[in-house]
Design a protein around this motif. Structure first.
Motif, PDB file in Angstrom:
ATOM      1  N   THR A  16      44.774  43.689  50.608  1.00  0.00           N
ATOM      2  CA  THR A  16      45.672  43.485  49.152  1.00  0.00           C
ATOM      3  C   THR A  16      46.360  45.027  48.769  1.00  0.00           C
ATOM      4  OG1 THR A  16      45.536  42.582  47.978  1.00  0.00           O
ATOM      5  CG2 THR A  16      43.610  43.468  48.087  1.00  0.00           C
ATOM      6  N   GLY A  17      46.990  44.578  48.085  1.00  0.00           N
ATOM      7  CA  GLY A  17      47.916  45.861  47.528  1.00  0.00           C
ATOM      8  C   GLY A  17      48.293  46.800  48.847  1.00  0.00           C
ATOM      9  N   SER A  18      49.137  47.442  48.305  1.00  0.00           N
ATOM     10  CA  SER A  18      49.585  48.751  48.747  1.00  0.00           C
ATOM     11  C   SER A  18      48.612  49.487  49.354  1.00  0.00           C
ATOM     12  CB  SER A  18      50.136  49.726  47.920  1.00  0.00           C
ATOM     13  OG  SER A  18      49.927  50.124  46.091  1.00  0.00           O
ATOM     14  N   GLU A  19      47.193  50.042  48.924  1.00  0.00           N
ATOM     15  CA  GLU A  19      46.372  50.905  49.455  1.00  0.00           C
ATOM     16  C   GLU A  19      45.691  50.000  50.470  1.00  0.00           C
ATOM     17  OE1 GLU A  19      44.519  48.295  46.339  1.00  0.00           O
ATOM     18  OE2 GLU A  19      45.959  49.061  46.242  1.00  0.00           O
ATOM     19  N   GLY A  20      46.196  48.651  50.957  1.00  0.00           N
ATOM     20  CA  GLY A  20      44.918  48.220  51.713  1.00  0.00           C
ATOM     21  C   GLY A  20      43.818  47.642  51.800  1.00  0.00           C
ATOM     22  N   ALA A  21      43.635  47.369  49.956  1.00  0.00           N
ATOM     23  CA  ALA A  21      42.117  47.177  49.897  1.00  0.00           C
ATOM     24  C   ALA A  21      41.653  45.919  50.283  1.00  0.00           C
ATOM     25  CB  ALA A  21      41.561  47.069  48.389  1.00  0.00           C
ATOM     26  N   ILE A  22      39.880  45.714  51.154  1.00  0.00           N
ATOM     27  CA  ILE A  22      39.952  44.014  51.455  1.00  0.00           C
ATOM     28  C   ILE A  22      40.337  43.283  50.319  1.00  0.00           C
ATOM     29  CG2 ILE A  22      37.904  43.114  52.476  1.00  0.00           C
ATOM     30  CD1 ILE A  22      39.874  44.965  54.188  1.00  0.00           C
ATOM     31  N   ALA A  23      40.003  41.977  50.065  1.00  0.00           N
ATOM     32  CA  ALA A  23      39.856  40.825  49.582  1.00  0.00           C
ATOM     33  C   ALA A  23      39.240  39.642  50.521  1.00  0.00           C
ATOM     34  CB  ALA A  23      40.983  40.907  48.671  1.00  0.00           C
ATOM     35  N   ILE A  32      46.291  35.364  47.957  1.00  0.00           N
ATOM     36  CA  ILE A  32      46.253  35.330  49.291  1.00  0.00           C
ATOM     37  C   ILE A  32      47.836  35.625  49.969  1.00  0.00           C
ATOM     38  CG2 ILE A  32      45.847  32.778  49.539  1.00  0.00           C
ATOM     39  CD1 ILE A  32      43.990  33.470  51.901  1.00  0.00           C
ATOM     40  N   ASP A  33      49.047  33.793  49.287  1.00  0.00           N
ATOM     41  CA  ASP A  33      49.771  34.007  50.611  1.00  0.00           C
ATOM     42  C   ASP A  33      50.503  36.021  50.015  1.00  0.00           C
ATOM     43  OD1 ASP A  33      50.433  33.977  47.167  1.00  0.00           O
ATOM     44  OD2 ASP A  33      52.244  32.962  47.763  1.00  0.00           O
ATOM     45  N   ASP A  34      50.682  36.523  48.732  1.00  0.00           N
ATOM     46  CA  ASP A  34      51.163  37.808  49.044  1.00  0.00           C
ATOM     47  C   ASP A  34      51.106  39.433  49.434  1.00  0.00           C
ATOM     48  OD1 ASP A  34      53.350  36.772  46.490  1.00  0.00           O
ATOM     49  OD2 ASP A  34      51.563  37.720  45.251  1.00  0.00           O
ATOM     50  N   ASP A  35      49.224  38.313  49.821  1.00  0.00           N
ATOM     51  CA  ASP A  35      48.237  39.718  50.402  1.00  0.00           C
ATOM     52  C   ASP A  35      48.894  39.084  52.309  1.00  0.00           C
ATOM     53  OD1 ASP A  35      46.696  40.037  48.801  1.00  0.00           O
ATOM     54  OD2 ASP A  35      44.740  39.352  49.546  1.00  0.00           O
ATOM     55  N   LEU A  36      49.579  37.936  52.937  1.00  0.00           N
ATOM     56  CA  LEU A  36      49.319  37.240  53.982  1.00  0.00           C
ATOM     57  C   LEU A  36      50.797  38.100  54.807  1.00  0.00           C
ATOM     58  CD1 LEU A  36      47.283  34.346  54.362  1.00  0.00           C
ATOM     59  CD2 LEU A  36      47.138  35.990  55.829  1.00  0.00           C
TER      60      LEU A  36
END
Length: 139
Positions: free
Chosen positions: A25-32, A59-63
């Motif tokens: 998630t996010g521009s830094e690629g953190a885990i959600a 979740i849809d933005d993440d994927l």
């Protein structure tokens, strides 16, 4: 290492209603991570799972940003970690194919719920542990 087939593991996953679905998630690629039901919809052939959600969460933005995802399952002494890719579905025919009536407790308007999406998780690797046994499957 114990010998279990993909079908054996899929059967176990099918019996566990809720998984923790994990995305970057996010521009830094953190885990959600968030709890998601698989609605007992698990392919015995390749371990693919299906999860309904709405597109008003993260979740849809993440994927869309990264299809890499995973899911963890546990029940009793059984633990499983699935790593793979996620695909979003919005078309009515695909949603209908995977819909089960129990989902109406979460989505009051059923298939007509605004923003309804289906997340298909296709595993690249499945690691599992049960008691002293463990194994890895690459479908």
């Amino acid at each position: 290492m114990a010998d279990r087939t993909l079908s054996d593991i899929a059967k176990k996953l099918k019996s566990i209603d809720v998984a923790m679905l994990i995305t970057k998630t996010g521009s830094e690629g953190a885990i959600a991570a968030r709890p998601m039901s698989n609605n007992k919809d698990v392919s015995a052939e390749d371990g693919t799972t299906y999860h309904f959600a709405t597109d008003d969460g993260r979740i849809d933005d993440d994927l869309k940003a990264s299809d890499q995802c995973g899911a963890t399952y546990s029940s009793g002494e059984f633990y499983c970690a699935v790593q793979g890719t996620g695909k979003l579905h919005r078309d009515r025919a695909t949603l209908e194919k995977h819909w089960v009536p129990d989902l109406e407790k979460w989505f009051e308007k059923g298939l007509d719920t605004e923003g309804l999406i289906l997340i298909e998780v296709s595993p690249a690797r499945i690691d599992w542990w049960e008691g002293r046994e463990e194994g890895e499957i690459t479908p």
